[in-house]
Design an enzyme around this catalytic site. Structure first.
Site, PDB file in Angstrom:
ATOM      1  N   ARG A 115       0.808  -1.226   0.000  1.00 13.85           N
ATOM      2  CA  ARG A 115       0.000   0.000   0.000  1.00 13.85           C
ATOM      3  C   ARG A 115       0.838   1.273   0.000  1.00 13.85           C
ATOM      4  O   ARG A 115       0.598   2.188  -0.777  1.00 13.85           O
ATOM      5  CB  ARG A 115      -0.921   0.066   1.227  1.00 13.85           C
ATOM      6  CG  ARG A 115      -2.224  -0.659   1.068  1.00 13.85           C
ATOM      7  CD  ARG A 115      -2.649  -1.228   2.389  1.00 13.85           C
ATOM      8  NE  ARG A 115      -1.701  -2.281   2.741  1.00 13.85           N
ATOM      9  CZ  ARG A 115      -1.820  -3.539   2.349  1.00 13.85           C
ATOM     10  NH1 ARG A 115      -2.863  -3.905   1.671  1.00 13.85           N
ATOM     11  NH2 ARG A 115      -0.913  -4.444   2.646  1.00 13.85           N
ATOM     12  N   THR A 116       1.788   1.343   0.922  1.00 13.66           N
ATOM     13  CA  THR A 116       2.500   2.615   1.090  1.00 13.66           C
ATOM     14  C   THR A 116       3.274   2.946  -0.182  1.00 13.66           C
ATOM     15  O   THR A 116       3.158   4.050  -0.722  1.00 13.66           O
ATOM     16  CB  THR A 116       3.440   2.544   2.315  1.00 13.66           C
ATOM     17  OG1 THR A 116       2.677   2.113   3.438  1.00 13.66           O
ATOM     18  CG2 THR A 116       4.068   3.888   2.602  1.00 13.66           C
ATOM     19  N   LYS A 165      25.408  -4.520  -1.150  1.00 12.16           N
ATOM     20  CA  LYS A 165      26.871  -4.598  -1.322  1.00 12.16           C
ATOM     21  C   LYS A 165      27.585  -4.003  -0.121  1.00 12.16           C
ATOM     22  O   LYS A 165      28.808  -3.937  -0.079  1.00 12.16           O
ATOM     23  CB  LYS A 165      27.303  -3.823  -2.572  1.00 12.16           C
ATOM     24  CG  LYS A 165      26.686  -4.297  -3.862  1.00 12.16           C
ATOM     25  CD  LYS A 165      27.214  -3.434  -5.007  1.00 12.16           C
ATOM     26  CE  LYS A 165      26.520  -3.750  -6.316  1.00 12.16           C
ATOM     27  NZ  LYS A 165      26.880  -2.771  -7.345  1.00 12.16           N
ATOM     28  N   ARG A 212      11.513   3.783   3.614  1.00  9.96           N
ATOM     29  CA  ARG A 212      11.087   2.814   4.636  1.00  9.96           C
ATOM     30  C   ARG A 212      12.274   1.953   5.022  1.00  9.96           C
ATOM     31  O   ARG A 212      12.974   1.424   4.157  1.00  9.96           O
ATOM     32  CB  ARG A 212       9.960   1.913   4.110  1.00  9.96           C
ATOM     33  CG  ARG A 212       9.678   0.767   5.059  1.00  9.96           C
ATOM     34  CD  ARG A 212       8.445  -0.025   4.705  1.00  9.96           C
ATOM     35  NE  ARG A 212       7.239   0.723   5.010  1.00  9.96           N
ATOM     36  CZ  ARG A 212       6.012   0.210   4.931  1.00  9.96           C
ATOM     37  NH1 ARG A 212       5.857  -1.037   4.541  1.00  9.96           N
ATOM     38  NH2 ARG A 212       4.957   0.932   5.230  1.00  9.96           N
ATOM     39  N   HIS A 235       5.175   5.966  11.646  1.00  9.66           N
ATOM     40  CA  HIS A 235       4.673   5.777  10.287  1.00  9.66           C
ATOM     41  C   HIS A 235       3.714   6.938  10.041  1.00  9.66           C
ATOM     42  O   HIS A 235       2.505   6.772   9.978  1.00  9.66           O
ATOM     43  CB  HIS A 235       3.964   4.426  10.197  1.00  9.66           C
ATOM     44  CG  HIS A 235       3.693   3.935   8.812  1.00  9.66           C
ATOM     45  ND1 HIS A 235       3.813   4.729   7.687  1.00  9.66           N
ATOM     46  CD2 HIS A 235       3.276   2.718   8.365  1.00  9.66           C
ATOM     47  CE1 HIS A 235       3.494   4.005   6.617  1.00  9.66           C
ATOM     48  NE2 HIS A 235       3.166   2.792   6.996  1.00  9.66           N
TER      49      HIS A 235
HETATM   50  C1  NCD Z   1       1.908  -1.266   8.165  1.00  9.02           C
HETATM   51  C2  NCD Z   1       3.391  -1.091   8.382  1.00  9.02           C
HETATM   52  O1  NCD Z   1       4.182  -1.270   7.456  1.00  9.02           O
HETATM   53  O2  NCD Z   1       3.742  -0.692   9.488  1.00  9.02           O
HETATM   54  N1  NCD Z   1       1.551  -1.424   6.832  1.00  9.02           N
HETATM   55  C3  NCD Z   1       1.193  -0.309   6.125  1.00  9.02           C
HETATM   56  O3  NCD Z   1       1.995   0.548   5.851  1.00  9.02           O
HETATM   57  N2  NCD Z   1      -0.101  -0.188   5.777  1.00  9.02           N
HETATM   58  C4  NCD Z   1       1.289  -2.288   9.040  1.00  9.02           C
HETATM   59  C5  NCD Z   1       1.847  -3.671   9.076  1.00  9.02           C
HETATM   60  O4  NCD Z   1       2.778  -4.019   8.337  1.00  9.02           O
HETATM   61  O5  NCD Z   1       1.311  -4.460   9.867  1.00  9.02           O
END
Ligand code: NCD
Length: 303
Positions: free
Chosen positions: A50-51, A79, A100, A128
């Site tokens: 999703r993100t 590497k 991320r 997040h």
């Molecule tokens: C979440 C995350 O990556 O923290 N996912 C997201 O971005 N929607 C939640 C998860 O991974 O459980």
């Protein structure tokens, strides 16, 4: 944008207000070239559906372009390149970076080094912020307010960054929070005391059915398998809390069930057709809010 703790309530309200303008573009009813000529670089060292895809889609729906990587294994990190070197190089190739990482503080480090804006798409168990903004947007759109609500956070409150991030953000609002988790996965003491110091009303309980009846928002989360130091511990915890449609029978009429997704078994598919389910709508709102954030961060939004 690294941490929502850097933002005021007015700034959060403003982002949520600006976001509404992007709904017709997000659902394809309107076309836009607002970010034409701009390039976003996705730097994802941890898995994401999703993100990452909603950031890409947000950029492309606004006429911009996207490059990047979806896994550390295909970048030079494999590497042995350091994050700071990667950031110093990638900033030359884009106007905004979305990062991320499993490392807490990675986004802060990147933002300190980079001359281009860095958006934190999740750093370890900590923050997040874009998920939190879309969570706030979902509550506000679907219920009409955030103030005055009772919000329950359920599942892995120890390792889940979405619930840490959201709890801190909710200190800006007049809400009551309930934490529901197995004792082994409870909200870290340090977070609870920070929240209380901010004046947030917080209760901890294991009575999920009572919480379902009394809450306005039930925010389910996945047990964060990848963050358990001991795989046996995960085996003991998995499936700790799950809801199905019969458990929602005593819920308030307007109660909404949210989930950042992905779900494993916390929400039975029998809930999907319930009037309470909002998790797929929530995922759509992720696109809307990320469009607003990109336009704001790149200085292209005009009121
Ligand atoms: C979440 C995350 O990556 O923290 N996912 C997201 O971005 N929607 C939640 C998860 O991974 O459980």
């Amino acid at each position: 944008m690294v941490d929502l703790k850097d933002f005021s309530r007015d700034e959060v309200d403003y982002i949520l207000k600006v976001s509404e303008n992007f709904e017709p573009i997000a659902n394809g009813k309107k076309r836009s070239k607002m970010l034409q000529g701009y390039v976003l670089c996705n730097m994802f060292f941890e898995p994401s559906t999703r993100t990452r895809l909603s950031f890409s889609s947000a950029m492309m729906r606004l006429g911009g372009s996207v490059t990047g990587f979806a896994s550390g294994s295909v970048s030079s990190a494999s590497k042995g390149e350091s994050l700071s070197d990667t950031v110093r190089v990638v900033e030359n190739y884009c106007d905004v970076m979305v990062l991320r990482s499993s490392l807490e503080g990675a986004a802060r480090l990147a933002a300190d080094i980079s001359s281009k804006p860095v958006i934190n798409a999740g750093d370890g168990t900590r923050q997040h912020p874009t998920q939190t903004l879309l969570d706030l947007y979902t509550i506000s759109k679907e219920i009409g307010t955030i103030d005055g609500l009772k919000v329950a956070l359920v599942g892995d409150l120890k390792y889940g960054r979405t619930v840490h991030s959201l709890s801190y953000a909710l200190t800006m609002f007049d809400v009551e929070l309930s934490f529901v988790s197995p004792p082994e996965l409870s909200m870290p003491e340090e977070v609870v005391s920070d929240l209380k110091a901010e004046g947030l009303r917080v209760e901890t309980t294991d009575d999920l059915s009572h919480v379902i009846e009394s809450s306005d928002v039930v925010y389910m989360t996945r047990i964060q398998k990848e963050r358990f130091p001991d795989p046996m511990e995960y085996e003991r915890m998995k499936g700790a809390y799950s809801i199905d449609s019969t458990m929602l029978e005593g819920a308030k009429e307007n109660m909404i069930v949210m989930h950042p997704l992905p779900r494993i078994d916390e929400i039975s598919t029998t809930v999907d057709s319930s009037p309470h389910a909002r998790y797929f709508q929530q995922a759509f709102y992720g696109l809307v809010v990320r469009m607003a954030l990109l336009s704001l961060v790149l200085g292209k939004w005009r009121d």
